[in-house]
Design an enzyme around this catalytic site. Structure first.
Site, PDB file in Angstrom:
ATOM      1  N   ARG A  13      52.146  54.022  84.824  1.00  0.00           N
ATOM      2  CA  ARG A  13      53.045  54.814  85.627  1.00  0.00           C
ATOM      3  C   ARG A  13      54.475  54.595  85.535  1.00  0.00           C
ATOM      4  O   ARG A  13      55.015  55.198  84.385  1.00  0.00           O
ATOM      5  CB  ARG A  13      52.718  54.666  87.076  1.00  0.00           C
ATOM      6  CG  ARG A  13      53.372  55.640  88.015  1.00  0.00           C
ATOM      7  CD  ARG A  13      54.749  55.263  88.218  1.00  0.00           C
ATOM      8  NE  ARG A  13      55.120  54.054  88.887  1.00  0.00           N
ATOM      9  CZ  ARG A  13      56.497  53.643  88.856  1.00  0.00           C
ATOM     10  NH1 ARG A  13      57.465  54.332  88.678  1.00  0.00           N
ATOM     11  NH2 ARG A  13      56.847  52.414  89.356  1.00  0.00           N
ATOM     12  N   ASP A  14      54.969  53.326  85.707  1.00  0.00           N
ATOM     13  CA  ASP A  14      56.290  52.974  85.300  1.00  0.00           C
ATOM     14  C   ASP A  14      56.570  52.921  83.722  1.00  0.00           C
ATOM     15  O   ASP A  14      57.513  53.251  83.186  1.00  0.00           O
ATOM     16  CB  ASP A  14      56.511  51.736  85.870  1.00  0.00           C
ATOM     17  CG  ASP A  14      58.044  51.455  86.046  1.00  0.00           C
ATOM     18  OD1 ASP A  14      58.750  52.325  85.910  1.00  0.00           O
ATOM     19  OD2 ASP A  14      58.472  50.271  86.780  1.00  0.00           O
ATOM     20  N   HIS A 206      58.892  43.027  91.059  1.00  0.00           N
ATOM     21  CA  HIS A 206      58.802  44.001  90.194  1.00  0.00           C
ATOM     22  C   HIS A 206      59.995  43.735  89.291  1.00  0.00           C
ATOM     23  O   HIS A 206      61.211  44.038  89.530  1.00  0.00           O
ATOM     24  CB  HIS A 206      58.679  45.220  90.633  1.00  0.00           C
ATOM     25  CG  HIS A 206      58.485  46.322  89.759  1.00  0.00           C
ATOM     26  ND1 HIS A 206      57.544  47.197  89.274  1.00  0.00           N
ATOM     27  CD2 HIS A 206      59.554  46.976  88.787  1.00  0.00           C
ATOM     28  CE1 HIS A 206      57.942  48.253  88.461  1.00  0.00           C
ATOM     29  NE2 HIS A 206      59.241  48.052  88.131  1.00  0.00           N
ATOM     30  N   HIS A 208      62.425  44.314  85.638  1.00  0.00           N
ATOM     31  CA  HIS A 208      62.494  45.150  84.268  1.00  0.00           C
ATOM     32  C   HIS A 208      63.441  43.925  83.508  1.00  0.00           C
ATOM     33  O   HIS A 208      63.991  43.102  83.999  1.00  0.00           O
ATOM     34  CB  HIS A 208      63.311  46.440  84.531  1.00  0.00           C
ATOM     35  CG  HIS A 208      62.563  47.270  85.125  1.00  0.00           C
ATOM     36  ND1 HIS A 208      62.237  48.419  84.229  1.00  0.00           N
ATOM     37  CD2 HIS A 208      61.873  47.464  85.995  1.00  0.00           C
ATOM     38  CE1 HIS A 208      61.333  49.171  84.936  1.00  0.00           C
ATOM     39  NE2 HIS A 208      61.185  48.731  86.090  1.00  0.00           N
ATOM     40  N   CYS A 239      63.430  54.061  83.708  1.00  0.00           N
ATOM     41  CA  CYS A 239      63.643  54.807  84.835  1.00  0.00           C
ATOM     42  C   CYS A 239      64.442  56.053  84.276  1.00  0.00           C
ATOM     43  O   CYS A 239      65.407  55.926  83.907  1.00  0.00           O
ATOM     44  CB  CYS A 239      64.247  54.514  86.051  1.00  0.00           C
ATOM     45  SG  CYS A 239      64.467  55.570  87.305  1.00  0.00           S
ATOM     46  N   ASN A 248      59.615  47.215  81.884  1.00  0.00           N
ATOM     47  CA  ASN A 248      59.079  46.093  82.601  1.00  0.00           C
ATOM     48  C   ASN A 248      58.854  44.867  81.808  1.00  0.00           C
ATOM     49  O   ASN A 248      58.794  44.799  80.572  1.00  0.00           O
ATOM     50  CB  ASN A 248      58.139  46.612  83.251  1.00  0.00           C
ATOM     51  CG  ASN A 248      58.034  47.659  84.285  1.00  0.00           C
ATOM     52  OD1 ASN A 248      58.254  48.910  83.531  1.00  0.00           O
ATOM     53  ND2 ASN A 248      58.023  47.514  85.323  1.00  0.00           N
TER      54      ASN A 248
END
Length: 310
Positions: A13-14, A206, A208, A239, A248
């Site tokens: 996903r990310d 979470h 990055h 993003c 990430n």
């Protein structure tokens, strides 16, 4: 140390949402299957966003349908609003991760809604889940350490959302450094403030690695008692609505650091490296994660090579 650290894999996903390459559904499914073979047991697999705005996330329903429920595994769908929640429920996801932005600047650009409006949507989703059923809900507070549009984010901005999520009965809350501006000392303060505001909720982090502080922030979290962290195989990520935000922290980097220290993660590090390199061939660029570039240590091949000239 024998403490277990749960690593939630967010690569599908990310990791993919900011890539120029648009993967086919079969390629995304192969990525997910390889990650599960490498030890991922909890994973963000899809995002129920508008595919016109984020075309990399197209195919959420097809991917979810192809992933049957499996004991001991949780396939997570990202949800931004009630429309996304409806899709997530219909798709049969094991878990829904509802995102609330800490700032209006990021929220309006990313989700078309202010922080207050997103908080209200999160509460409405939680209420519906209790009344109607559906997958368990977690909440991620994005730009919890800094915003590319509004600048510094105060503790009160974050705590306000934390309290709202706790009052809504959400069991797990994640603090996200969406643009990679946090430092280990701020991380510890935010962890302490979140625990004070929501003592009964599980905390997830979470990070990055935009400014090369991701692993240091993960270390600070673990030292503060956090047992759940997100990571992305190969260090993929970013993003589309956060200028210059990079990936990430790499799952293989986090696994290497933790297992060298004696923590348990349940991941197969060589398999993670192989998966990162496989995805790199599809995306046409080398993995950002350091361990996929440098390899494991000790290196079994080097250990078995006879010494020459010594």
């Amino acid at each position: 140390m024998s403490r277990h650290i749960e690593i939630v894999e967010v690569g599908p996903r990310d990791g993919l949402q900011n890539e120029k390459a648009l993967l086919e559904v079969d390629q995304k499914l192969e990525f997910i299957r390889r990650l599960e073979a490498a030890g991922a047991r909890r994973m963000e697999t899809v995002s129920f966003v508008n595919a016109k705005r984020v075309p990399q996330m197209a195919g959420a329903e097809e991917i979810s349908e192809a992933l049957p429920h499996t004991a001991g595994r949780s396939r997570i769908g990202l949800v931004l609003n009630e429309r996304g929640w409806d899709r997530c429920v219909a798709a049969g996801c094991d878990e829904a991760n509802v995102v609330v932005c800490a700032t209006d600047g990021f929220g309006i650009r990313n989700q078309g809604a202010s922080a207050a409006e997103q908080t209200a949507a999160m509460q409405a989703i939680a209420a519906r889940q209790k009344a109607e059923g559906g997958p368990p809900i977690t909440v991620t507070i994005s730009v919890a350490f800094g915003c590319p549009f509004d600048g510094e984010v105060s503790e009160e901005q974050v705590v306000r959302i934390v309290r709202a999520a706790a009052e809504a009965g959400v069991a797990e809350i994640a603090l996200a450094d969406t643009i990679g501006v946090a430092d280990p000392w701020l991380v510890r303060k935010r962890v302490e403030a979140t625990r004070k505001a929501a003592p009964d909720q599980r905390l997830r982090m979470h990070f990055h690695d935009t400014r090369n502080t991701g692993l240091a922030n993960a270390y600070a979290s673990i030292e503060a008692g956090v047992d759940v962290l997100d990571a992305s195989c190969g260090g993929l990520g970013g993003c589309p609505f956060a200028p210059d935000a990079t990936g990430n922290i790499g799952t293989e980097d986090l696994v290497y650091m933790l297992e060298r220290a004696g923590f348990e993660t349940g991941y197969d590090l060589p398999a993670l490296i192989d998966t990162a390199k496989w995805m790199a061939t599809i995306l046409g660029k080398p993995p950002a994660a350091s361990v996929s570039r440098a390899g494991v240590f000790p290196n079994p091949a080097e250990l078995s090579t006879p010494e020459v000239g010594r």
